[in-house]
Design a protein around this motif. Structure first.
Motif, PDB file in Angstrom:
ATOM      1  N   VAL A  38      54.771  23.380  48.535  1.00 21.32           N
ATOM      2  CA  VAL A  38      53.704  22.411  48.767  1.00 21.32           C
ATOM      3  C   VAL A  38      52.541  22.621  47.796  1.00 21.32           C
ATOM      4  N   MET A  41      51.213  20.897  44.513  1.00 21.12           N
ATOM      5  CA  MET A  41      50.236  19.803  44.512  1.00 21.12           C
ATOM      6  C   MET A  41      48.950  20.190  43.786  1.00 21.12           C
ATOM      7  N   ASN A  42      48.621  21.483  43.844  1.00 18.48           N
ATOM      8  CA  ASN A  42      47.328  21.909  43.310  1.00 18.48           C
ATOM      9  C   ASN A  42      47.212  21.788  41.801  1.00 18.48           C
ATOM     10  N   THR A  46      42.865  15.562  41.610  1.00 22.04           N
ATOM     11  CA  THR A  46      42.838  14.308  42.374  1.00 22.04           C
ATOM     12  C   THR A  46      41.412  13.849  42.670  1.00 22.04           C
ATOM     13  N   PRO A  51      42.369   8.828  49.530  1.00 21.24           N
ATOM     14  CA  PRO A  51      43.585   9.199  50.273  1.00 21.24           C
ATOM     15  C   PRO A  51      44.287   7.969  50.827  1.00 21.24           C
TER      16      PRO A  51
ATOM     17  N   ALA B 371      42.604  20.758  52.006  1.00 21.96           N
ATOM     18  CA  ALA B 371      43.442  21.340  50.951  1.00 21.96           C
ATOM     19  C   ALA B 371      44.876  20.815  51.027  1.00 21.96           C
ATOM     20  N   TYR B 372      45.367  20.542  52.207  1.00 21.67           N
ATOM     21  CA  TYR B 372      46.748  20.094  52.332  1.00 21.67           C
ATOM     22  C   TYR B 372      46.861  18.592  52.640  1.00 21.67           C
ATOM     23  N   ILE B 374      44.640  15.957  53.089  1.00 19.83           N
ATOM     24  CA  ILE B 374      43.912  14.987  52.253  1.00 19.83           C
ATOM     25  C   ILE B 374      44.462  15.002  50.824  1.00 19.83           C
ATOM     26  N   LYS B 375      44.725  16.207  50.313  1.00 19.98           N
ATOM     27  CA  LYS B 375      45.291  16.329  48.957  1.00 19.98           C
ATOM     28  C   LYS B 375      46.621  15.565  48.878  1.00 19.98           C
TER      29      LYS B 375
END
Lengths: 95, 485
Positions: A38, A41-42, A46, A51, B371-372, B374-375
């Motif tokens: 996961v 994503m970082n 963004t 969102p 961090a999770y 919304i990202k």
């Protein structure tokens, strides 16, 4: 970020989910590897992107506050583990 | 024999009086009896009510009130609530649950006159890509019973592929119709998000879940989608949009059709044979006059990571309703309310469901939400925008449905990540809410390979047209595994 046994225990408590003591370490390992996936994503910036909660980007439809359904309590309670006088029974909460 | 016939062929036989619905229903029930001990594709078989409904359908036909699907059998994935029939969702949690009402999809198929043969096996709460997470045991792939049928609609795919039912319903949250359709060599369609009602369809990830048809051909899927679609006031995410006749455009020529091939769908993760088979299908389209355009969906690699935040987050929230109080499994002798919740859930859910609840709970917990979750939602928009840009240039997008053919039972069950990656080409479609299909396109080592076709929102008619034209030129969709002929 990786999760340890204590993390798994506290997340499981939040989810009200009993996890077998002997499986906790295994869960910590798997959950850490999923979080590793996961966190790909970082790598993407963004900043400023709104969102997206709905795939069509619309909000949910509302309806007038009218009673449309008839009461079917008996039917619905037939599948309940334990009921009495139309109420669902659980272990005593207040002493 | 009847089981090799498509829905429109069966419909014609019924209309001509060459067969009755009771005969058809008996035929398929017999096939289930003969073959399903091997496949395990059904959780519940509803022989008695099916024959009763078939008798009624025959009378309806005699009275001149039959539609195109009246009297034809179907199987429902066990995620759809069916009144007075066990609805387990593949879980011990709901092993004792007999639904007091029908899902809208079930109601609509019944209004169309279809006969319910039973409820098909599935990954527990639709979480899985192999049907191995079912409480009722794994389903086998009829092309090789050592292999998985895919998932989560694995029972539906396997039973249609073995011709134990003419058609089945499925649901698709990250590929759960298309991937098993591909692995079992049948045709499956995931409609646009909001096209088919989610009422009575047990929720996994509400912003992604969508029901759709699984059958032998695109034409059959069109007939089923006609009956299945439409606005439903009982589903707050159902979209108010007219339903076209999905069979109307099936025969439109494909001359000038613009097909986009995303370079990210043909990278090193794709097996060479699958690549060759998909390329061959694309050559077939070229011969029909389609124009091939190279495109890019640059955020494709983020789809799996984003999905494994959004889907578990929504799942942890949805599955909180299973608490041992109102329905479902309850533990023995709870000592207090917390013990009741924890043990009922701990005993009722299997490992994969627990994993996803834990991941979702973590992603939504204080301090991690931005961090999770919304990202992931921000990246979801970027993935969706990739498609919007692509559909400015092309009519449909094509690629493989799955990176490989059906793997063996047990091969990936200890490695969730490699299991998750088997949905790498299907997940982005759900994140963007688009309609997608899988169509049989050939065989690799005697195992089926599916071609995925993706269209713009509400463009199911074009999707079906494009798939149907291919099925006029090829007969991959007609192949039946030897032992089930």
């Amino acid at each position: 970020m990786s999760l340890g046994s204590d993390d798994v225990k506290s997340i499981a408590h939040l989810a009200r989910l009993e996890i077998d003591e002997k499986n906790i370490e295994e869960h910590a390992k798997t959950l850490s590897s999923i979080i590793g996936l996961v966190e790909e994503m970082n790598a993407v910036d963004t900043t400023g992107i709104k969102p997206m909660a709905h795939p069509m980007d619309i909000s949910q439809r509302l309806r007038a506050d009218e009673v449309l359904e008839e009461n079917q309590r008996e039917l619905f309670q037939k599948v309940a583990p334990e009921t009495k006088d139309g109420l669902y029974l659980v272990p005593q909460v207040i002493e | 024999m009847y089981h090799t016939k498509t829905l429109s062929e069966l419909s014609a036989l019924l209309e001509a009086g060459d067969v009755t619905s009771v005969q058809l229903t008996e035929h398929f029930l017999q096939r289930i009896k003969n073959h399903d001990t091997e496949l395990n594709s059904f959780i519940t078989i509803t022989a008695e009510p099916a024959l009763k409904a078939a008798t009624a359908a025959d009378e309806k036909r005699k009275a001149g009130k039959a539609g195109p699907l009246t009297g034809i059998p179907i199987a429902h994935k066990d995620i759809f609530c069916t009144k007075n029939i066990k609805t387990s969702c593949g879980s011990k949690m709901l092993d004792n649950f007999v639904s007091p009402y029908d899902a809208t999809v079930v109601e609509k198929m019944q209004q169309a006159g279809m006969i319910i043969l039973g409820k098909t096996n599935m990954d527990e709460f639709a979480m899985g890509s192999s049907n191995e997470t079912s409480f009722f045991g794994p389903v086998k792939n009829p092309w090789n019973t050592k292999a998985v049928p895919g998932g989560s609609s694995g029972g539906s795919a396997s039973s249609v592929a073995a011709r134990l039912t003419p058609a089945a319903t499925g649901t698709d949250t990250g590929g759960s119709i298309r991937q098993p359709a591909s692995l079992c060599g049948i045709t499956g369609l995931k409609p646009t998000y909001g096209r088919v009602s989610r009422y009575g369809m047990i929720a996994f990830a509400s912003s992604l879940d969508q029901a759709g048809p699984m059958a032998q051909s695109a034409e059959d899927c069109a007939l089923l989608l006609n009956a299945m679609s439409g606005f439903d006031p009982k589903d707050s995410t159902s979209l108010e949009k007219d339903v076209p006749d999905y069979t109307a455009d099936l025969n439109k020529p494909l001359d000038g059709l613009k097909i986009g091939l995303p370079k990210e769908y043909f990278d090193e993760g794709l097996s060479k044979t699958t690549n060759d088979i998909v390329q061959k299908a694309i050559d077939e389209y070229k011969a029909m006059g389609a124009e091939i355009i190279d495109i890019s969906l640059p955020n494709t690699h983020l789809a799996v990571p984003v999905y494994y935040v959004v889907a578990p987050a929504e799942c942890s929230s949805n599955l909180s309703r299973f608490d041992g109080v109102r329905f479902g499994h309850r533990c023995e002798e709870p000592k207090d309310l917390e013990d009741l919740y924890k043990r009922s859930r701990g005993e009722g859910f299997g490992d994969e469901v627990k994993r996803r609840i834990l991941i979702g709970t973590y992603a939504l917990s204080a301090g991690y939400y931005d961090a999770y979750y919304i990202k992931a939602q921000q990246l979801r928009r970027m993935i969706s925008d990739d498609f919007t840009r692509a559909f400015e240039k092309v009519d449909v997008i094509m690629g493989p449905t799955s990176p490989e053919t059906a793997f063996n039972i047990g091969e990936k069950s200890d490695d969730p990540i490699s299991m998750y990656l088997s949905d790498i080409y299907t997940i982005a479609v759900n994140l963007a809410g688009l309609p997608g299909m899988s169509v049989p396109a050939g065989f690799n080592n005697k195992m089926p390979v599916g071609l995925q076709i993706i269209a713009n929102h509400f463009d199911e008619s074009r999707l079906l047209n494009v798939a149907h034209q291919y099925q006029q030129k090829t007969d991959w969709h007609k192949a039946i595994p030897e032992q089930f002929k």
